[in-house]
Design an enzyme around this catalytic site. Structure first.
Site, PDB file in Angstrom:
ATOM      1  CD  GLU A   1     -20.004 -12.078 -26.713  1.00  0.00           C
ATOM      2  OE1 GLU A   1     -19.670 -12.186 -25.358  1.00  0.00           O
ATOM      3  OE2 GLU A   1     -20.060 -11.252 -27.596  1.00  0.00           O
ATOM      4  N   GLY A   2     -15.970 -15.694 -25.459  1.00  0.00           N
ATOM      5  CA  GLY A   2     -15.169 -16.707 -24.622  1.00  0.00           C
ATOM      6  C   GLY A   2     -15.321 -18.093 -25.637  1.00  0.00           C
TER       7      GLY A   2
END
Lengths: 562, 562
Positions: free
Chosen positions: A422-423
């Site tokens: 997620e980043g």
């Protein structure tokens, strides 16, 4: 010794630390009374502790596997997923129009923490479905909503996020997957996606893939990307899973942890999909999915940290080496600082969730800005604490921590993905010092002002700690003002240390509130955080001021490049 | 992309940072000329890179296993071990009388770093044999030396350390294994030992177990423990492996990493053994073994850190996301701070090794005290850096770092044992603030004085950095004086932070010397260490001053005990 959901700690934070009373006071969340929330937390805690936690080892020992292209999930997961779906936990914050409970994110995230602490690999499945639900609620047309949302919310179908490609990770705009109009309103999707969590699922009757792809006329980079709904089975006229779509799972990855969560290489070969939202508007829809998931991943870190710490504390109380080791000063230091960080991370995540709730319920832009500011901090600090505490828990176990049967090392292996997906945490920190400072630091300064005001009010109760919090907020405020004037490369070089410092000020502030509202234990834990953890801010803020220059003066050869 | 032994970096440190010229100037080590050492390092580096490194993945994928009680080591290990034995690398520092090369520990530890970086699981085998060789050299009688040392040094036989029991880990004195005289000078050893590294070995024709046990008249605790030589096969009249002894491997542990290294549960059932050294003198002999191994474990941390960092740097140079990620400020920060810490840890280990060499060659007690002071620091900082850098290397790889095929996560899983075995890092730190401060801090203050003197001399070359080092040494000196006055429980509560701070002052000092002796890259790396890492000392020394009180005010329930 098994995981116990920390229901009382969540209740304490909602009652005393974050403005949950304001959330419950809005029309939107009027149903979220204290009694209602207490009952929900108790029920979710029981489900997580009693049904999910016993499955944690099974997923690690018997990973999900592909049998002739068909996914087989880990033993017992079916029962666990059933409990999640039937309890209504997937749609806890989803719109009531389609079967959701419409409750605040603060409650949803508390429940997510319990499930993640109990069994991270399985919890990833509903977490991603929730992200897709939110994307559909915000971006899909009515027809798509009516077809997909009830199934996703009930857990009959599951949802995935298909963003990453071999050459397009953090640089999403580099993706190559194509979408070509079929002329009937649908599109033919062709390309390969990697790192697709629960990219297939034998626990649900259909799997709905949200896939980023580029239309023929899409400009290069992120501005030419659109999001498509590509179901594993095409819904028939009655909305039942019909014909198999032209997509498949090519292989599963062998990973360090979360073995129960199948990480898939997906191939789309002219698969049929439908546009979610606007043409070339994929990034907006993706950010809706990712923002929900980002906070959720921070919460995963907190959940695993709690579970690992419980295990370490129980072991330390039993293990005798010159008396129980929980009495040894060094072991106690490890456990106490871990507990102080878990509290801080949990409070930050719930502060972010209540800001989201207040933004939604009131439409107030300041709450929106607050939530946007806190999201990268919650994701990064939550997952950093997850790794740090799981690592400390291994150390407390000594040699037993390195033996797989003990379970301590599984927490460390499992949680290690959370600072990456997620980043990455580096990307989160760049978001904080870049995009989130486009207001010149206004949202950050508003939060720090609030902290200073509150710290002054609390000063009578625990004088030294209040002053330390006030001063740390002041120093951070000055650093934030400098940051807003810095060149972007200099900001990026100090982004991670700056984010850590910000998280510690928040953590210290929430500890101060806890000490004010609580008893001797809360005061002791507050002092531990403020004397042992908060002082690390000075080094981090010094690193921020170092900028990028010294890093660029070092040659690649000196880094170790052959 | 494979591991390259950092031969030039070792040469630079020996030539410029640590007093290796003084070692080579002694009569004992007169053979260790620059040319000789260069040749040895080059040869060892080639062996490690070309023969051992290719075996690293094999050990992880195909762990050592027991087949009907018989150990089978991982594929290819036989060839790797042969290269180690035939190269004479096991006996590099062993006495020439029995076939050793009699070279300094500084050279031996450099070679150990190469082997550990290439293949940690296999390198553990010769590391433990070396510890046993040293124990025999110091404590065994002539007959035992003549029988065992040539075999251990040549690698025909291997050696193990049998200390830990289920109820006796850090508290060695709690052990229950018994030794009863057989009346013929031998003893019958009975008991169970756990966590025995390479407790069996199919690469050597005999396995020599050094076993701690208690004689019938041995007092309770550590004062009643003796050390015994218990070979797998009893040597016959010709010194060849004869009758099988009454001992066996009960099982192998499933571990987070170092899968290629069999970790054994051992059972001794009246096994025949012979006393090493004095009755009830086992602790002294054990400390000889452990001290050698403690520095060796610090060096393992450095070796794995080097290997993991090389992999991360190579990946970052290749991986394009908005250009190669090695150019991104945050990635570069991760790589550069890792490189700065690897240098510092390596220099500390080699400083410890040269102190050992000078103590041995000159008999000067000050060098002995210096080595004793540096040993827990080298073990702890070396292994902490090992874990930190391996963890950072996973993060630099992003999602690929979590996939086992990449190899980055193996480094993290493998190195995670090093802060635990040979005395946990917490135990090391307690040794530093307890036993090593029984001189009132004299050895520590002497080292800090030396650093301040040298920093002043170097000040012309890089003014700001010299001042920072001088000031950090001054602050640490003041903290050390306070520490020497503190109650032992307060010391223990701050032991780990104090050790970290001490390591950073040493690291900063060695970077300063490197900047003085080297070029622009050394100056840049020195600035990176001093601006980004050294400032962490303030928080650690603040934690030292916090003492134990706040930890004891927190209840076990607040820690999370059910």
């Amino acid at each position: 010794m098994t995981y116990r959901a920390p229901v009382d700690q969540i209740r304490f934070i909602l009652a005393n630390i974050v403005p949950f009373d304001a959330v419950a006071g809005t029309e939107t969340f009027a149903e979220a009374s204290t009694d209602m929330v207490d009952a929900i937390l108790g029920e979710a805690g029981r489900m997580a502790s009693e049904v999910l936690a016993p499955l944690n080892e099974s997923g690690d020992q018997t990973p999900a596997r592909l049998e002739n292209g068909v996914l087989r999930s880990s033993p017992g997961y079916e029962k666990g997923f059933q409990a999640i779906a039937e309890g209504g936990w997937i749609g806890l914050s989803a719109a009531p129009d389609f079967g959701g409970a419409g409750l605040p994110q603060a409650v949803n995230m508390a429940v997510a923490e319990f499930m993640a602490g109990a069994c991270l690999a399985l919890q990833l499945n509903p977490l991603l479905t929730q992200g897709q639900i939110e994307a559909l609620e915000h971006h899909a047309d009515d027809e798509m909503k009516a077809l997909y949302l009830p199934k996703l919310i009930s857990g009959e179908w599951s949802g995935t996020m298909n963003l990453t490609e071999p050459g397009a990770g953090s640089d999403v705009g580099a993706l190559k997957t194509k979408a070509e109009p079929n002329g009937d309103g649908s599109y033919a999707i062709t390309g390969q996606k990697i790192f697709i969590t629960w990219g297939d699922c034998d626990l649900t009757e259909n799997v709905c893939h949200a896939v980023l792809a580029r239309l023929p006329d899409g400009p290069k980079g992120t501005k030419g990307i659109s999001l498509f709904m590509v179901p594993k089975y095409l819904p028939d006229a009655d909305g039942k899973p019909g014909t198999a779509n032209s997509l498949k799972v090519v292989s599963l990855e062998h990973k360090m942890g979360i073995h129960g969560s199948p990480t898939c290489v997906m191939s789309y070969e002219g698969a049929t999909g439908w546009l979610i939202g606007q043409e070339h508007g994929g990034m907006a829809a993706m950010f809706t999915m990712m923002n929900a998931a980002r906070l959720g991943v921070g919460v995963q870190g907190v959940g695993v940290a709690e579970a690992a710490l419980q295990k370490a504390v129980a072991y330390a109380a039993e293990r005798e080496q010159f008396g129980p080791i929980i009495r040894h000063a060094d072991v106690r230091r490890m456990l106490a600082t871990s507990r102080a960080e878990v509290f801080a991370a949990r409070a930050i995540c719930l502060a972010c969730a209540t800001a989201l709730d207040l933004a939604e319920a009131t439409g107030d832009e300041d709450w929106g800005a607050r939530a946007a500011l806190l999201t990268p901090i919650a994701k990064t600090y939550g997952t950093d604490v997850g790794c740090r505490v799981a690592d400390t828990a291994v150390q407390v176990h000594g040699g037993m921590g390195y033996i797989e049967e003990t379970g301590a090392s599984q927490y460390l292996r499992d949680v290690r993905i959370t600072p990456i997906y997620e980043g990455t945490n580096g990307i989160q920190a760049m978001d904080l010092v870049g995009r989130k400072m486009m207001d010149g630091g206004a949202a950050a300064q508003a939060l720090l002002d609030e902290i200073q005001d509150e710290a002054r009010k609390i000063s009578a109760a625990i004088p030294n700690c209040s002053e330390a919090v006030w001063t740390a907020a002041q120093t951070l405020s000055e650093s934030t003002a400098k940051l807003a004037e810095m060149d972007m490369q200099d900001r990026f070089a100090g982004a991670v240390p700056y984010l850590s410092a910000f998280a510690r000020v928040l953590g210290a502030y929430y500890h101060l509130r806890a000490a004010d509202a609580g008893g001797e234990d809360e005061k002791a834990l507050c002092r531990i955080f403020i004397h042992r953890i908060l002082p690390r801010n000075a080094a981090d803020l010094a690193e921020l001021e170092a900028g990028v220059e010294d890093l660029n003066m070092l040659s690649d050869g000196a880094l170790g490049l052959a």
